[in-house]
Design a protein around this motif. Structure first.
Motif, PDB file in Angstrom:
ATOM      1  N   GLN A  32       0.855  -1.186   0.000  1.00  0.00           N
ATOM      2  CA  GLN A  32       0.000   0.000   0.000  1.00  0.00           C
ATOM      3  C   GLN A  32       0.891   1.235   0.000  1.00  0.00           C
ATOM      4  O   GLN A  32       2.071   1.165   0.354  1.00  0.00           O
ATOM      5  N   ALA A  33       0.325   2.340  -0.424  1.00  0.00           N
ATOM      6  CA  ALA A  33       1.073   3.595  -0.450  1.00  0.00           C
ATOM      7  C   ALA A  33       1.003   4.247   0.929  1.00  0.00           C
ATOM      8  O   ALA A  33      -0.086   4.486   1.453  1.00  0.00           O
ATOM      9  N   LEU A  34       2.167   4.514   1.516  1.00  0.00           N
ATOM     10  CA  LEU A  34       2.241   5.037   2.880  1.00  0.00           C
ATOM     11  C   LEU A  34       2.325   6.560   2.896  1.00  0.00           C
ATOM     12  O   LEU A  34       2.932   7.171   2.016  1.00  0.00           O
ATOM     13  N   PRO A  35       1.729   7.183   3.921  1.00  0.00           N
ATOM     14  CA  PRO A  35       1.914   8.624   4.104  1.00  0.00           C
ATOM     15  C   PRO A  35       3.379   8.920   4.440  1.00  0.00           C
ATOM     16  O   PRO A  35       4.135   8.040   4.880  1.00  0.00           O
ATOM     17  N   ILE A  36       3.769  10.187   4.245  1.00  0.00           N
ATOM     18  CA  ILE A  36       5.167  10.572   4.456  1.00  0.00           C
ATOM     19  C   ILE A  36       5.251  11.768   5.387  1.00  0.00           C
ATOM     20  O   ILE A  36       4.502  12.742   5.241  1.00  0.00           O
ATOM     21  N   LEU A  37       6.166  11.684   6.338  1.00  0.00           N
ATOM     22  CA  LEU A  37       6.524  12.815   7.191  1.00  0.00           C
ATOM     23  C   LEU A  37       7.898  13.303   6.763  1.00  0.00           C
ATOM     24  O   LEU A  37       8.855  12.534   6.733  1.00  0.00           O
ATOM     25  N   VAL A  38       8.006  14.586   6.439  1.00  0.00           N
ATOM     26  CA  VAL A  38       9.285  15.202   6.100  1.00  0.00           C
ATOM     27  C   VAL A  38       9.708  16.047   7.295  1.00  0.00           C
ATOM     28  O   VAL A  38       8.942  16.893   7.766  1.00  0.00           O
ATOM     29  N   TRP A  39      10.936  15.826   7.792  1.00  0.00           N
ATOM     30  CA  TRP A  39      11.324  16.289   9.131  1.00  0.00           C
ATOM     31  C   TRP A  39      12.581  17.160   9.126  1.00  0.00           C
ATOM     32  O   TRP A  39      13.575  16.840   8.476  1.00  0.00           O
ATOM     33  N   PHE A  76      16.849  12.367  15.856  1.00  0.00           N
ATOM     34  CA  PHE A  76      15.567  12.003  16.468  1.00  0.00           C
ATOM     35  C   PHE A  76      15.218  10.550  16.136  1.00  0.00           C
ATOM     36  O   PHE A  76      14.063  10.215  15.908  1.00  0.00           O
ATOM     37  N   GLU A  77      16.244   9.718  16.141  1.00  0.00           N
ATOM     38  CA  GLU A  77      16.093   8.319  15.727  1.00  0.00           C
ATOM     39  C   GLU A  77      14.983   7.595  16.488  1.00  0.00           C
ATOM     40  O   GLU A  77      14.184   6.855  15.895  1.00  0.00           O
ATOM     41  N   LYS A  78      14.917   7.780  17.800  1.00  0.00           N
ATOM     42  CA  LYS A  78      13.933   7.031  18.591  1.00  0.00           C
ATOM     43  C   LYS A  78      12.513   7.349  18.168  1.00  0.00           C
ATOM     44  O   LYS A  78      11.699   6.445  17.919  1.00  0.00           O
ATOM     45  N   ALA A  79      12.196   8.618  18.074  1.00  0.00           N
ATOM     46  CA  ALA A  79      10.832   9.012  17.718  1.00  0.00           C
ATOM     47  C   ALA A  79      10.517   8.696  16.263  1.00  0.00           C
ATOM     48  O   ALA A  79       9.409   8.219  15.948  1.00  0.00           O
ATOM     49  N   LEU A  80      11.459   8.938  15.371  1.00  0.00           N
ATOM     50  CA  LEU A  80      11.178   8.747  13.950  1.00  0.00           C
ATOM     51  C   LEU A  80      11.076   7.263  13.585  1.00  0.00           C
ATOM     52  O   LEU A  80      10.289   6.890  12.710  1.00  0.00           O
ATOM     53  N   THR A  81      11.846   6.413  14.269  1.00  0.00           N
ATOM     54  CA  THR A  81      11.701   4.964  14.060  1.00  0.00           C
ATOM     55  C   THR A  81      10.345   4.496  14.570  1.00  0.00           C
ATOM     56  O   THR A  81       9.675   3.667  13.944  1.00  0.00           O
ATOM     57  N   GLU A  82       9.931   5.044  15.706  1.00  0.00           N
ATOM     58  CA  GLU A  82       8.616   4.711  16.251  1.00  0.00           C
ATOM     59  C   GLU A  82       7.514   5.094  15.264  1.00  0.00           C
ATOM     60  O   GLU A  82       6.598   4.306  14.999  1.00  0.00           O
ATOM     61  N   ILE A  83       7.600   6.285  14.701  1.00  0.00           N
ATOM     62  CA  ILE A  83       6.599   6.712  13.718  1.00  0.00           C
ATOM     63  C   ILE A  83       6.588   5.764  12.520  1.00  0.00           C
ATOM     64  O   ILE A  83       5.520   5.322  12.072  1.00  0.00           O
ATOM     65  N   ALA A  84       7.769   5.439  11.991  1.00  0.00           N
ATOM     66  CA  ALA A  84       7.844   4.546  10.833  1.00  0.00           C
ATOM     67  C   ALA A  84       7.219   3.188  11.124  1.00  0.00           C
ATOM     68  O   ALA A  84       6.629   2.563  10.233  1.00  0.00           O
ATOM     69  N   SER A  85       7.331   2.723  12.362  1.00  0.00           N
ATOM     70  CA  SER A  85       6.796   1.405  12.723  1.00  0.00           C
ATOM     71  C   SER A  85       5.273   1.358  12.641  1.00  0.00           C
ATOM     72  O   SER A  85       4.677   0.288  12.622  1.00  0.00           O
ATOM     73  N   HIS A  86       4.643   2.521  12.564  1.00  0.00           N
ATOM     74  CA  HIS A  86       3.188   2.589  12.450  1.00  0.00           C
ATOM     75  C   HIS A  86       2.735   2.749  11.000  1.00  0.00           C
ATOM     76  O   HIS A  86       1.568   3.078  10.746  1.00  0.00           O
ATOM     77  N   TYR A 146       4.649   4.485   8.201  1.00  0.00           N
ATOM     78  CA  TYR A 146       4.984   5.767   7.601  1.00  0.00           C
ATOM     79  C   TYR A 146       6.380   5.712   7.000  1.00  0.00           C
ATOM     80  O   TYR A 146       7.234   4.944   7.451  1.00  0.00           O
ATOM     81  N   ILE A 147       6.589   6.542   6.001  1.00  0.00           N
ATOM     82  CA  ILE A 147       7.929   6.859   5.530  1.00  0.00           C
ATOM     83  C   ILE A 147       8.279   8.212   6.137  1.00  0.00           C
ATOM     84  O   ILE A 147       7.491   9.159   6.036  1.00  0.00           O
ATOM     85  N   VAL A 148       9.421   8.289   6.804  1.00  0.00           N
ATOM     86  CA  VAL A 148       9.874   9.548   7.393  1.00  0.00           C
ATOM     87  C   VAL A 148      11.196   9.924   6.731  1.00  0.00           C
ATOM     88  O   VAL A 148      12.125   9.113   6.694  1.00  0.00           O
ATOM     89  N   ILE A 149      11.280  11.128   6.205  1.00  0.00           N
ATOM     90  CA  ILE A 149      12.516  11.608   5.584  1.00  0.00           C
ATOM     91  C   ILE A 149      13.041  12.766   6.420  1.00  0.00           C
ATOM     92  O   ILE A 149      12.392  13.816   6.526  1.00  0.00           O
ATOM     93  N   ILE A 182       1.595  14.152   2.269  1.00  0.00           N
ATOM     94  CA  ILE A 182       2.886  14.609   2.776  1.00  0.00           C
ATOM     95  C   ILE A 182       2.643  15.600   3.911  1.00  0.00           C
ATOM     96  O   ILE A 182       1.923  16.595   3.742  1.00  0.00           O
ATOM     97  N   VAL A 183       3.226  15.320   5.055  1.00  0.00           N
ATOM     98  CA  VAL A 183       3.176  16.218   6.210  1.00  0.00           C
ATOM     99  C   VAL A 183       4.590  16.709   6.460  1.00  0.00           C
ATOM    100  O   VAL A 183       5.554  15.935   6.369  1.00  0.00           O
ATOM    101  N   VAL A 184       4.739  17.995   6.780  1.00  0.00           N
ATOM    102  CA  VAL A 184       6.057  18.537   7.102  1.00  0.00           C
ATOM    103  C   VAL A 184       6.067  18.963   8.564  1.00  0.00           C
ATOM    104  O   VAL A 184       5.073  19.488   9.083  1.00  0.00           O
ATOM    105  N   ALA A 185       7.170  18.696   9.242  1.00  0.00           N
ATOM    106  CA  ALA A 185       7.279  19.036  10.660  1.00  0.00           C
ATOM    107  C   ALA A 185       8.747  19.167  11.039  1.00  0.00           C
ATOM    108  O   ALA A 185       9.640  18.804  10.271  1.00  0.00           O
ATOM    109  N   GLY A 186       8.982  19.672  12.237  1.00  0.00           N
ATOM    110  CA  GLY A 186      10.347  19.780  12.728  1.00  0.00           C
ATOM    111  C   GLY A 186      10.360  20.259  14.164  1.00  0.00           C
ATOM    112  O   GLY A 186       9.355  20.759  14.682  1.00  0.00           O
TER     113      GLY A 186
END
Length: 262
Positions: free
Chosen positions: A49-56, A68-78, A80-83, A125-129
């Motif tokens: 399936q096509a996953l949503p993306i967080l750009v960080w 932010f490895e801990k949080a971003l890995t956690e997000i990906a485990s749900h 997501y693709i996080v860049i 695509i969601v952008v955050a930081g």
């Protein structure tokens, strides 16, 4: 025997780190030759399936994609693709908002071909930081490709110079602040007040200061609420919405206000 015992212990540590994430996917970070100076967090096995993306963007605008490895890995485990801006190695260099745009462009190019064809959704695509990275996110938040902005422990440093960034916003924006002890608290509070009339917006404060809970397992409560927020914004998850808008976040200590959100 000692050597093999050490290897076994190391493997156990890796497995423990992977097991610590709470999502349904085993997640890790990697890189791409077609997106230099960025780090990609993803499920190890991409679902069909096509996953949503967080750009960080990172705190300090630092060029460290694993900051932010801990949080971003956690997000990906749900799912997501996080860049994240910055590579996987240690670098003294700094990032800028153009690197977020590079990620948007990479998503468009790779949504139809290569490893990520059909696996990433360019319409989500969601952008955050965090801190300085939050400023980078706000700066590019008028890009038509994003659907929402997340501002973590951040706010404009020079509203006279950069206030136009807020006035051109058209997509929902969410502020996650660390309470009065967060150095960015007055900036974020002011920016929320100065948002364009009618713009959907949410603001939460958890009294943990500027560094928040990012160093805790899975990013602590900031990592947790980031997952809930993304689930709501990108997947229409009612449990995520209820957490931010109902009693879930409040029960964790968040002080919440919002406006124009349906």
């Amino acid at each position: 025997m000692k050597f093999f015992a050490a290897v076994a212990a190391a493997v156990s540590l890796v497995e423990a780190a992977i097991a610590a994430t709470t999502g349904p996917y085993e997640a890790y970070y990697t890189t791409s030759l077609t997106l230099r100076d960025h780090t990609i967090y993803r499920p190890r096995t991409l679902p069909n399936q096509a996953l949503p993306i967080l750009v960080w963007g990172n705190g300090g605008c630092l060029k460290r994609g694993t900051m932010f490895e801990k949080a971003l890995t956690e997000i990906a485990s749900h799912g997501y693709i996080v860049i994240a801006n910055g590579g996987t190695g240690f670098s003294l260099g700094q990032t800028d908002s153009d690197m977020l745009i590079e990620s948007f462009n990479w998503i468009e190019r790779n949504a139809q071909t290569g490893t990520y064809a059909g696996k990433i959704d360019p319409s989500k695509i969601v952008v955050a930081g965090q801190s300085c990275g939050g400023l980078e996110a706000v700066e590019v938040s008028n890009d038509p490709r994003i659907i929402a902005t997340g501002v973590f422990n951040s706010g404009l440093l020079n509203p006279t110079r950069d206030g136009a960034w807020l006035q051109r916003l058209t997509k929902p924006i969410f502020y996650f602040l660390g309470g009065p002890d967060d150095i960015a608290y007055p900036n974020g509070e002011r920016d929320y007040t100065n948002l364009p009339s009618g713009l959907p917006a949410w603001k939460g404060n958890l009294n943990v200061g500027h560094e928040a809970t990012w160093s805790e397992v899975n990013g602590g409560e900031f990592g947790n609420i980031a997952v809930k927020w993304l689930n709501w914004i990108t997947k229409g998850d009612t449990a995520g919405r209820d957490y931010l808008m109902g009693g879930g976040a409040a029960a964790k200590g968040w002080s919440i206000v919002h406006k124009n959100l349906q």
